[in-house]
Enzyme design. Structure first.
Site, mmCIF file in Angstrom:
data_model
loop_
_atom_site.group_PDB
_atom_site.id
_atom_site.type_symbol
_atom_site.label_atom_id
_atom_site.label_comp_id
_atom_site.label_asym_id
_atom_site.label_seq_id
_atom_site.Cartn_x
_atom_site.Cartn_y
_atom_site.Cartn_z
ATOM 1 N N GLY A 21 -13.494 -4.509 -43.813
ATOM 2 C CA GLY A 21 -14.888 -4.666 -43.439
ATOM 3 C C GLY A 21 -15.842 -5.146 -44.506
ATOM 4 N N PRO A 37 -8.487 -5.006 -46.028
ATOM 5 C CG PRO A 37 -8.455 -5.858 -48.219
ATOM 6 C CD PRO A 37 -7.902 -4.747 -47.357
ATOM 7 N N GLY A 38 -9.647 -8.090 -44.658
ATOM 8 C CA GLY A 38 -9.213 -9.359 -44.074
ATOM 9 C C GLY A 38 -10.142 -10.470 -44.533
ATOM 10 N NE ARG A 39 -16.042 -10.822 -42.060
ATOM 11 C CZ ARG A 39 -16.241 -11.387 -40.856
ATOM 12 N NH1 ARG A 39 -16.591 -12.649 -40.784
ATOM 13 N NH2 ARG A 39 -16.137 -10.679 -39.759
ATOM 14 C CE1 TYR A 45 -17.682 -12.169 -33.534
ATOM 15 C CE2 TYR A 45 -16.858 -14.055 -34.753
ATOM 16 C CZ TYR A 45 -16.625 -12.920 -34.006
ATOM 17 O OH TYR A 45 -15.338 -12.545 -33.738
ATOM 18 C CB CYS A 55 -18.936 -30.737 -22.095
ATOM 19 S SG CYS A 55 -17.964 -32.208 -22.336
ATOM 20 C CD GLU A 56 -19.367 -24.097 -23.554
ATOM 21 O OE1 GLU A 56 -20.132 -23.275 -24.111
ATOM 22 O OE2 GLU A 56 -18.278 -23.795 -23.074
ATOM 23 C CE1 TYR A 93 -11.023 -11.472 -38.090
ATOM 24 C CE2 TYR A 93 -12.449 -11.607 -40.008
ATOM 25 C CZ TYR A 93 -11.537 -10.911 -39.246
ATOM 26 O OH TYR A 93 -11.131 -9.665 -39.637
HETATM 27 C C1 LIG Z 1 -10.545 -6.442 -38.183
HETATM 28 C C2 LIG Z 1 -9.987 -5.247 -38.842
HETATM 29 C C3 LIG Z 1 -9.846 -5.193 -40.228
HETATM 30 C C4 LIG Z 1 -10.329 -6.294 -41.138
HETATM 31 O O1 LIG Z 1 -11.706 -6.420 -41.169
HETATM 32 P P1 LIG Z 1 -12.379 -7.453 -42.196
HETATM 33 O O2 LIG Z 1 -13.809 -7.382 -41.892
HETATM 34 O O3 LIG Z 1 -11.797 -8.783 -41.923
HETATM 35 O O4 LIG Z 1 -12.071 -6.957 -43.576
HETATM 36 C C5 LIG Z 1 -9.234 -4.084 -40.769
HETATM 37 N N1 LIG Z 1 -8.795 -3.070 -40.000
HETATM 38 C C6 LIG Z 1 -8.921 -3.072 -38.664
HETATM 39 C C7 LIG Z 1 -8.412 -1.932 -37.874
HETATM 40 C C8 LIG Z 1 -9.520 -4.148 -38.039
HETATM 41 O O5 LIG Z 1 -9.660 -4.152 -36.710
#
Ligand SMILES: *Cc1c(COP(=O)(O)O)cnc(C)c1O
Length: 421
Positions: free
Chosen positions: A239, A276-278, A318, A346-347, A375
């Site tokens: 997050g 972490p992802g984002r 978003y 077309c939007e 994403y």
């Molecule tokens: C989406 C998600 C993440 C990653 O969130 P980021 O904002 O990309 O860091 C981690 N854990 C869970 C359970 C998620 O659904």
């Protein structure tokens, strides 16, 4: 920080000119930097130094196997949310004991696949899911390691579509019910309760919501221990946000986040997992697109580009901001002008930016969307029968296509016509 910098007026991905990639693969495309991916992983890994920990990359952010392998080789585990992600992580060589399975709707098939292939833990989001995992585990003669995802009811102060930690959200169990749910779990012989899981949302730009959530997790750890549960692992979710607008105040750094974790939870002696992802993938990727037309409207000029909302949906979905930069910088002193930057779909929602100041552009010019690594490609679709765009990975002066653009025939021939037609 990332590795997309200008050299002599041309945007480079590490040591490769973006123009060279465009010439090789055509536009639009995604390009990722190995060095940025590695650097962002290391920032988290180092932030938790001195604590028993595993950084499990939330692969839903960007799930190409080449990205997974790059991160796994750096030491990352994976956080998966579907059977497809689980199998993809395994295909990229990630061992089961470094994969955690999150998500509110795990099916029995998904649970069986993960138990058979090996899993670090399931992060369980409901009591019916406890029963489902227990049943599958017993049928296989296995014991499933689990945490329960608790919903701490804190306001993540982020976009409503990616806030997950309020009681009105579908995620986890209310923290007030944790005692009862853990007691239930402890009674199921196919489960081994090992810890607690929490994830409050995405693109958080302050530490305070994390602090509130983690303090609740600390209290809950002690409470559950006093009730006889051997809580030894805390999965703290992902997050942490990234700076989409470079001029703005930067979100907290991983090192500050790591310190917060140590401050709020360090005394408990638990193994720490983060997801972490984002922050790992976001600024490690660009989407590169070409201007098809410059169209003068009544009161504004439009840049019509070959990338569209189906390729990068974040602005439409978003209201997200992406910095958009020319691949070839304008000469010094050239005055910028405002453009609406739009795709061909077309939007009206197929709008990337309104009245964005750019140096003047002409048809054929390349532009790059920054912070498109997370994403981006994973949320792409073939809306308007536009084939999925390719992904490219750069490593120093090398680059490789890591997912090629399908041909039109491949896309069209996936349809099958019933015999009555
Ligand atoms: C989406 C998600 C993440 C990653 O969130 P980021 O904002 O990309 O860091 C981690 N854990 C869970 C359970 C998620 O659904």
């Amino acid at each position: 920080m990332d590795h997309f910098l200008y050299r002599n007026g041309t945007l480079f991905a590490e040591d490769v000119p973006v123009t060279e990639i465009a010439a090789a693969v055509g536009t639009p495309f995604y390009v990722y930097s190995t060095a940025t991916l590695q650097r962002h992983f290391r920032l988290f890994d180092e932030a938790l130094e001195g604590t028993d920990h595993l950084v499990c990359y939330a692969m839903k952010a960007a799930s190409n196997q080449a990205i997974l392998k790059t991160l796994a080789q750096a030491g990352a585990g994976m956080d998966v949310v579907s059977m497809g992600e689980y199998l993809r992580a395994k295909a990229a060589g990630v061992p089961g004991d470094k994969i955690v399975f999150s998500g509110v709707g795990k099916t029995s098939d998904e649970i069986r696949t993960a138990l058979e292939g090996g899993i670090r833990q399931f992060n369980v989001e409901s009591e019916p899911e406890l029963e489902a995992i227990n049943a599958v585990a017993l049928s296989l003669g296995k014991v499933a390691p689990i945490t329960v995802r608790v919903n701490p009811d804190v306001d993540a102060k982020t976009h409503a579509k990616i806030a997950t930690g309020k009681s009105e959200n579908k995620f986890g169990i209310p923290i007030s019910r944790a005692s009862a749910v853990y007691a239930h779990a402890a009674n199921l012989p196919g489960l081994e309760v090992i810890g607690i899981d929490v994830h409050i949302g995405s693109q958080l730009t302050e530490l305070e919501p994390f602090r509130l959530a983690y303090e609740k997790v600390a209290d809950l750890t002690q409470h559950l221990r006093s009730e006889g549960h051997n809580i030894r692992r805390l999965d703290l979710g992902g997050g942490l946000g990234i700076p989409y607008v470079r001029s703005n105040d930067a979100p907290p750094l991983p090192v500050e986040y790591g310190q917060l974790i140590k401050d709020t939870l360090g005394h408990l002696g638990c193994e720490i997992e983060i997801e972490p992802g984002r922050l790992i993938a976001g600024n490690a990727g660009l989407m590169v697109s070409k201007v098809i037309y410059v169209k003068s409207g009544e009161d504004r000029d439009f840049l019509i580009i070959d990338g569209a909302m189906n390729d990068l949906i974040r602005p439409a979905m978003y209201e997200a901001h992406h910095d958009i930069v020319p691949v070839t910088e304008a000469e010094a002193g050239v005055e910028s002008q405002p453009y609406d930057i739009v795709g061909p779909v077309c939007e009206s929602g197929d709008t990337f930016a309104k009245q964005r100041n750019m140096a003047p552009l002409v048809a054929g010019d390349l532009i790059a969307f920054r912070s498109a690594g997370a994403y981006g490609a994973v949320m792409a679709s073939e809306y308007n029968s536009r084939p999925l765009i390719p992904e490219v990975l750069v490593n120093g002066d090398q680059f490789a296509v890591i997912r090629r653009r399908p041909t039109f025939d491949e896309m069209i021939n996936r349809d099958t016509i019933p015999e009555w037609l």
